[in-house]
Scaffold this active site. Structure first.
Site, short mmCIF file in Angstrom:
data_model
loop_
_atom_site.label_atom_id
_atom_site.label_comp_id
_atom_site.label_asym_id
_atom_site.label_seq_id
_atom_site.Cartn_x
_atom_site.Cartn_y
_atom_site.Cartn_z
N GLU A 248 -115.00 -74.62 -34.26
CA GLU A 248 -114.24 -74.04 -33.68
C GLU A 248 -113.36 -73.97 -32.56
O GLU A 248 -113.06 -73.04 -31.80
CB GLU A 248 -115.16 -72.36 -33.91
N GLU A 360 -119.42 -72.67 -41.73
CA GLU A 360 -120.84 -71.87 -41.03
C GLU A 360 -120.03 -70.09 -42.19
O GLU A 360 -119.09 -70.15 -42.06
CB GLU A 360 -120.35 -71.27 -39.56
#
Ligand code: NAG
Ligand code: NAG
Ligand code: NAG
Length: 437
Positions: A248, A360
């Site tokens: 991320e 995710e």
């Protein structure tokens, strides 16, 4: 004709025949109030109780009535291979680079086994002492037992094993691996490998080390490359390890400079001898699947190559949650992400001959998340030519009361899954057609 123009025409077409769902459109499922019959040449096929889709092929008279099945025993339903038809990828918006066919079956389906990333904040600050190995021998949860259960009982075949950079270097802002700490992390990697699954090594640092961005004020690309060289050296001859370059990245000011940092990692991994394994390339904005193309990550990262100039094994890493603020912190889900994220991404990937992996996703153990996540997974499976699969967030060391918990509970020799794992995530649930059969 531009993709936008074709998309506009398709939308117009759909609007004119609103009584019928378009090819690849939704045509049924719990909570669906739209069209239940399909455009000519396609049939409504049940993917799971929450999602039916118009797929190429002749409609059978009963197909629309079967689109809203009663969800009596989804949780315990055995693995199915629905849909029976071989799925051709949607070709309407791009025919340029089609090389693969969607099989309806995702190749990589798994769960995140969290713990080594505990203590990591989104500014990339972590401490080695904050890491909590999800293994009984280190006083953590039984991550090994969880993974065995997920493989043997649920049909999962992939685990993502987040770890803070600081743990790997014992808090030094350097690329030099602390071998004592790597050996501890490797206990989890080996527990994963022993199940036969693919194991993603995920450096969980948000493109940063203690608040400073890699290659843009923080650690240099050389330091980042050294870190990855050290990791890849250890797993150079382990084919089932997948290298997740970074969790991320967000608020990275220069996406092209970030692509240079990713390139440095890829080159280091390949030069360390890990020549065949998959490498996951993360874009900006928390690896948002929704803005991967629109915010410039796609164009920057598609230039990242192997030392031989190819892009073999280089897969884009994308995340997506389904809650109202897309944060993955709310128990209720509000979207299946298909129109906003997965469909435009699938089109771009197909046009560019590339693939992505949703490492995710997840939601609360609620009815709304069961509905929307099952829809998202069914869509990904229908587009398995461009999507490898998904990895749920998360099991491992989380407390079962954690809002996104996928932690199975263990009594005696029996493991019990959370409701969302049962309803959607587990390949045996039938949300997609399974990956390990
Ligand atoms: C590696 O980390 C351990 C803590 O796990 C520490 O005791 C040791 O000094 C470190 N080794 C080096 C060479 O820094
Ligand atoms: C990041 O992505 C989310 C959706 O995933 C979107 O709502 C938001 O506007 C994006 N932010 C930027 C800066 O692109
Ligand atoms: C991506 O988002 C940022 C905001 O975080 C914005 O400044 C930038 O212009 C966007 N880039 C593109 C190509 O849309």
């Amino acid at each position: 004709m531009s993709l936008l123009a074709i998309g506009a025409l398709l939308s117009l077409g759909a609007a004119c025949v609103h009584a019928q769902a378009p090819l690849y459109g939704q045509c049924g499922g719990i909570g669906w109030s739209g069209a239940t019959t399909c455009a000519s040449g396609s049939a409504c096929v049940v993917s799971n109780p929450y999602y039916s889709q118009c797929l190429p092929g002749a409609a059978s008279p009963s197909s629309s009535s079967s689109a809203n099945p009663v969800p009596t025993s989804t949780a315990t339903k055995p693995a199915t291979s629905a849909p029976a038809t071989t799925v051709a990828p949607p070709t309407a918006t791009c025919s340029a680079s089609l090389t693969k066919r969607a099989t309806g079956k995702l190749s990589h389906v798994g769960v995140n086994i969290a713990g080594f990333d505990f203590g990591c904040n989104s500014d990339g600050s972590c401490t080695a002492s904050g890491a909590w190995p999800p293994l009984l021998k280190y006083y953590g949860h039984d991550g090994e037992g969880q993974m065995q259960h997920f493989v043997n009982d649920d049909g999962f075949n992939t685990f993502r094993l987040p770890v803070g950079w600081q743990f790997l270097t014992n808090d030094a802002m350097s690329g030099t691996i602390n071998q004592t700490n790597l050996a501890i992390y490797d206990d989890l990697v080996q527990a994963c490998l022993n199940t036969g699954a693919s194991c993603i090594v995920d450096v969980h640092n948000y493109a940063r080390f203690n608040g400073e961005i890699i290659g843009q004020g923080g650690p240099s690309n050389d330091v980042f490359a050294a870190l990855w060289s050290g990791i890849a050296t250890k797993y150079a001859s382990t084919p089932n390890v997948i290298f997740g370059v970074m969790n991320e990245p967000h608020d990275v000011p220069d996406i092209n400079m970030w692509a240079d940092s990713v390139q440095a990692a890829v080159t280091a991994i390949r030069k360390a001898g890990a020549t065949t394994q998959l490498i996951l390339l993360p874009g900006n904005n928390w690896t948002s699947a929704q803005t991967f193309v629109s915010n410039g990550s796609a164009d920057a990262l598609k230039k990242v190559v192997n030392p031989d100039g190819s892009t073999t094994g280089l897969i884009f890493d994308v995340h997506k949650y389904l809650d109202s603020d897309n944060s993955g912190t709310n128990a209720e889900c509000v979207t299946n992400n298909i129109a906003d994220a997965w469909e435009p991404l699938a089109n771009w990937l197909r046009c560019n001959g590339r693939q992505a992996f949703n490492t995710e996703t997840g939601g609360g153990n609620t009815a709304s998340c069961a509905q929307y996540l099952c829809q998202q997974i069914a869509y990904q499976a229908q587009n398995s030519d461009v999507f490898l699969g998904y990895v749920g967030w998360a099991a491992g060391n989380f407390d079962p009361s954690y809002v996104l918990s996928e932690v199975p509970t263990n009594t005696g020799s029996t493991w019990t899954d959370t409701s969302l794992v049962k309803a959607c995530l587990a390949p045996v649930s039938g949300s997609q057609s399974g990956s390990t059969s």
